[in-house]
Design an enzyme around this catalytic site. Structure first.
Site, PDB file in Angstrom:
ATOM      1  N   PHE A  65      49.056  -1.482  -8.184  1.00 31.20           N
ATOM      2  CA  PHE A  65      48.239  -0.276  -8.119  1.00 31.20           C
ATOM      3  C   PHE A  65      46.835  -0.621  -7.636  1.00 31.20           C
ATOM      4  O   PHE A  65      46.196  -1.541  -8.137  1.00 31.20           O
ATOM      5  CB  PHE A  65      48.180   0.388  -9.498  1.00 31.20           C
ATOM      6  CG  PHE A  65      47.270   1.589  -9.559  1.00 31.20           C
ATOM      7  CD1 PHE A  65      47.593   2.751  -8.882  1.00 31.20           C
ATOM      8  CD2 PHE A  65      46.086   1.546 -10.281  1.00 31.20           C
ATOM      9  CE1 PHE A  65      46.749   3.855  -8.926  1.00 31.20           C
ATOM     10  CE2 PHE A  65      45.247   2.644 -10.342  1.00 31.20           C
ATOM     11  CZ  PHE A  65      45.581   3.798  -9.649  1.00 31.20           C
ATOM     12  N   GLN A  66      46.362   0.106  -6.658  1.00 33.77           N
ATOM     13  CA  GLN A  66      45.039  -0.069  -6.062  1.00 33.77           C
ATOM     14  C   GLN A  66      44.828  -1.495  -5.546  1.00 33.77           C
ATOM     15  O   GLN A  66      43.723  -2.034  -5.605  1.00 33.77           O
ATOM     16  CB  GLN A  66      43.933   0.316  -7.050  1.00 33.77           C
ATOM     17  CG  GLN A  66      43.860   1.824  -7.282  1.00 33.77           C
ATOM     18  CD  GLN A  66      42.583   2.268  -7.964  1.00 33.77           C
ATOM     19  OE1 GLN A  66      41.941   1.501  -8.673  1.00 33.77           O
ATOM     20  NE2 GLN A  66      42.215   3.522  -7.766  1.00 33.77           N
ATOM     21  N   GLU A  75      31.608   5.189  -2.345  1.00 30.83           N
ATOM     22  CA  GLU A  75      31.382   3.788  -1.982  1.00 30.83           C
ATOM     23  C   GLU A  75      30.742   3.647  -0.602  1.00 30.83           C
ATOM     24  O   GLU A  75      29.947   2.738  -0.381  1.00 30.83           O
ATOM     25  CB  GLU A  75      32.692   2.999  -2.028  1.00 30.83           C
ATOM     26  CG  GLU A  75      33.259   2.812  -3.417  1.00 30.83           C
ATOM     27  CD  GLU A  75      34.224   3.912  -3.838  1.00 30.83           C
ATOM     28  OE1 GLU A  75      34.863   3.780  -4.892  1.00 30.83           O
ATOM     29  OE2 GLU A  75      34.336   4.913  -3.081  1.00 30.83           O
ATOM     30  N   LYS A 135      40.391  -9.413 -11.226  1.00 26.21           N
ATOM     31  CA  LYS A 135      39.921  -8.968 -12.538  1.00 26.21           C
ATOM     32  C   LYS A 135      40.056 -10.052 -13.598  1.00 26.21           C
ATOM     33  O   LYS A 135      39.193 -10.186 -14.475  1.00 26.21           O
ATOM     34  CB  LYS A 135      40.683  -7.710 -12.964  1.00 26.21           C
ATOM     35  CG  LYS A 135      40.122  -7.077 -14.234  1.00 26.21           C
ATOM     36  CD  LYS A 135      40.731  -5.724 -14.508  1.00 26.21           C
ATOM     37  CE  LYS A 135      40.099  -5.081 -15.745  1.00 26.21           C
ATOM     38  NZ  LYS A 135      40.642  -3.720 -16.010  1.00 26.21           N
ATOM     39  N   MET A 154      25.793  16.244  20.069  1.00 28.69           N
ATOM     40  CA  MET A 154      25.953  15.300  21.171  1.00 28.69           C
ATOM     41  C   MET A 154      27.273  15.512  21.902  1.00 28.69           C
ATOM     42  O   MET A 154      27.341  15.409  23.135  1.00 28.69           O
ATOM     43  CB  MET A 154      25.847  13.861  20.667  1.00 28.69           C
ATOM     44  CG  MET A 154      25.799  12.830  21.787  1.00 28.69           C
ATOM     45  SD  MET A 154      24.388  13.036  22.903  1.00 28.69           S
ATOM     46  CE  MET A 154      23.105  12.189  21.988  1.00 28.69           C
TER      47      MET A 154
END
Length: 663
Positions: free
Chosen positions: A201-202, A139, A251, A563
């Site tokens: 969940f999630q 993602e 959803k 760096m």
């Protein structure tokens, strides 16, 4: 029916302005135009400008003008010729409404990774004949690709992720887009409404998580609001000071049937109220008088000038004022022009920083006086009168107090000044100032040392610039290679340089190049990357191969976090604190073998270790059809110079040395 909770992020320190309607309760900070015309090719909207005036005018005319600006004016969108695949009264799922809303905004590509809470959206995408999904492999790669798309094209980039970890993987990209003012519309799936707040969940409260790193965000609680929210989200993302907007859709909303209403007008009285006015001619004349009185003027231009490159070039032609660019502003004015001082700031050229330090007038256009530009703020342009033009009122005086400020669109201000200059035929003579700066250019050119056949990374970028005639779109990760790409590639125009500038997000280069290749299929796109940054999103090689995107990757591989190593060399007695990225038990070998990553994704690749072979290796990379990875092995002792230490001033600039010496 449940109402929509539209939740806005307070992204700027200025006091928020609220507006209220039956379905929305928002705080919106950026000024936007009410003259909104929606097209399939989404141009950046222009906002008119006004001079900041601490003394209010009490005339009758002023009162009438004030009364007119406080009236809520609906933003009308003309009826277009969009043809829906659904009949007007046909019920369809919320996910299909969402996809059609994207189509109506002219979206042709999205970068979407599916999951349980967004599977309905992906099913709807398969039913679209307009939108193509470019499937990232992470993602974060998706949102960085959407950023690359937006930076290269000027149109909003769109990414989609599922709930929970999918949504939180977008966080770095949202923060990056906010700091660099990039228009992004990020869409996330969410657990069903009845499960919100139950630690399902999630489930993550992504609206709350992203409140401070988005320009605006929404939690959709009514399927009927989807058309309006999507239209408003694109408007907000691309207007005023652009930025990221997030839409979180449960959803069950995606699954609900509805007959959408596409004709609801945008109602944004808060934005209309804060709409900057066009610059008054007297204010522009005041700037021109300051230029006339000046002997050593300098233009300091940033990312806010990307859409006004043509006006900026004309302004420089008319005035003869030299131009120093920020990291974000590279390309707004050609780096090859004799009046270009190239980049200023911590790793800017000595002559750009000299010019700002010695100037008596600093024209700061589309900039925010970032600490990597100014260093010690009290010493920055301490001899100069400062004119600041920026579209975001929160930036005016935030870091450096200007003598004269205009809050509005740089494009309008430049166009107005150009018109005045052409009408009056005013001429300026800054030849002695330019000669002084040319002496500095000759005395302190950008250069590098060569040690035998070891490849100076600066040389590789210089060769790439020569072989591409400076016309490629260049993306980069973050670190030394990023600064060298800014210094040694000579950008001829805007939207050629894609870099995570404000946030400094490693792993940006490859997915950003991917997005640029999607947005500009006719352009040559090269990712100049470092081994540390590249490996953070190396999985996107799979997307590059599957989509057959002709992205060229020039990897400057020094086996270190370059760096940080430079800072260790300069300020920590070269003590290595976890900055070596190779295999300590086999230091003589290149680890990991980047060619194997390319091989795993069926991408042609080669490695070059000798300076004498660099030109031919880069030529082969450019001539090979499709994607290509070139692993350029460079010494880790190289330092990016010049360097003004953090918090330092121009007098503290470092111009010599590298990791081969002790400090």
């Amino acid at each position: 029916m449940a109402s929509t909770a539209a939740i806005a992020a307070a992204t700027r320190p200025s006091p928020p302005l609220s507006f209220h309607s039956p379905k929305f309760n928002c705080q919106i900070l950026a000024p936007i135009s009410s003259n909104y015309t929606r097209t399939n090719v989404y141009p950046r909207l222009c906002i008119s400008a006004s001079l900041t005036d601490p003394k209010p005018k009490h005339s009758a005319a002023a009162a009438a003008a004030a009364a007119s600006t406080t009236t809520a004016v609906p933003v009308t969108v003309p009826v277009d010729t969009f043809v829906s695949r659904f009949s007007p009264d046909e019920p369809r799922k919320g996910c299909d409404v969402l996809v059609e809303a994207l189509e109506r905004e002219g979206v042709k590509h999205v970068f979407a990774y599916p999951g349980g809470a967004s599977v309905e959206i992906h099913q709807a995408l398969t039913r679209s004949n307009i939108i193509k999904n470019v499937l990232p492999r992470h993602e974060q790669g998706g949102i960085f690709a959407a950023e690359g798309y937006a930076r290269a094209s000027g149109r909003p980039g769109v990414c989609i992720a599922t709930s929970g970890p999918g949504a939180t993987n977008l966080v770095s990209g949202l923060a990056d887009a906010l700091l660099d003012s990039i228009p992004i519309v990020a869409i996330t799936g969410q657990v069903p409404r009845r499960m919100i707040g139950t630690d399902a969940f999630q489930e993550t409260p992504i609206v709350e998580v992203t409140r401070s790193i988005t320009k605006h965000n929404y939690l959709v609680l009514d399927v009927e609001d989807i058309p309006y929210i999507v239209r408003e989200a694109f408007f907000l993302a691309n207007s005023g000071r652009p930025g990221p907007v997030l839409i979180d859709i449960p959803k069950d909303i995606q699954q609900q049937l509805v007959v959408p209403n596409w004709d609801k007008p945008l109602q944004l009285p808060g934005y209309s109220f804060r709409l900057p006015k066009s610059p008054e001619e007297s204010h522009l004349e005041q700037i021109l008088r300051l230029i006339s009185d000046s002997k050593k003027p300098v233009l300091y231009v940033g990312g806010g000038c990307m859409n006004s490159s043509e006006e900026l070039r004309r302004f420089v032609d008319l005035t003869g004022i030299p131009v120093a660019s920020t990291l974000m502003g590279l390309g707004a004015f050609p780096c090859t022009d004799e009046l270009s001082l190239q980049m200023l700031g911590m790793h800017g050229t000595m002559y750009a920083n000299y010019a700002v330090d010695k100037s008596d007038l600093l024209l700061a256009f589309g900039v925010r006086f970032d600490d990597r530009v100014t260093g010690k703020i009290e010493a920055f342009a301490s001899r100069a009168k400062i004119v600041h033009i920026d579209i975001d009122p929160a930036e005016i005086g935030k870091n450096k107090q200007p003598h004269l400020s205009i809050c509005g669109d740089v494009k309008e201000a430049l166009a107005g000044m150009n018109r005045l200059l052409e009408e009056t035929g005013a001429k300026y003579n800054f030849s002695s100032w330019r000669e002084e700066l040319n002496e500095q250019k000759a005395k302190y050119p950008l250069n590098y040392k060569t040690f035998g056949e070891a490849i100076p990374p600066q040389y590789a970028i210089h060769v790439l610039d020569e072989l591409t005639n400076g016309n490629a779109i260049i993306s980069s990760g973050v670190g030394q290679h990023q600064m060298w790409a800014a210094q040694f590639y000579k950008y001829r125009g805007p939207r050629q340089w894609l870099s995570s500038s404000g946030l400094g997000a490693m792993g940006f280069g490859l997915p950003a190049a991917m997005g640029a290749a999607v947005a500009r299929p006719d352009a040559l796109v090269v990712d100049i990357d470092g081994d540390g940054s590249f490996i953070m999103n190396v999985q996107e090689l799979a997307t590059v191969r599957v989509e057959n995107l002709p992205v060229k990757i020039m990897l400057l591989n020094n086996q270190h976090l370059g760096m940080v190593v430079q800072w260790e060399d300069r300020f920590y007695k070269a003590n290595r604190a976890h900055t070596y990225l190779g295999n300590p038990s086999r230091e003589a070998e290149i680890f990991p073998n980047m060619l194997k990553f390319a091989e795993a994704c069926d991408i042609p690749a080669a490695r070059v270790t000798k300076k004498s072979e660099v030109r031919e290796a880069i030529r082969k990379m450019l001539e090979t059809p499709g994607p290509y990875l070139l692993d350029v092995i460079v010494p880790h002792q190289e330092h990016v110079l010049p360097m003004i230490p953090s918090g330092g001033a121009f007098k503290d600039a470092i111009t010599e040395g590298d990791g081969r010496a002790a400090y």
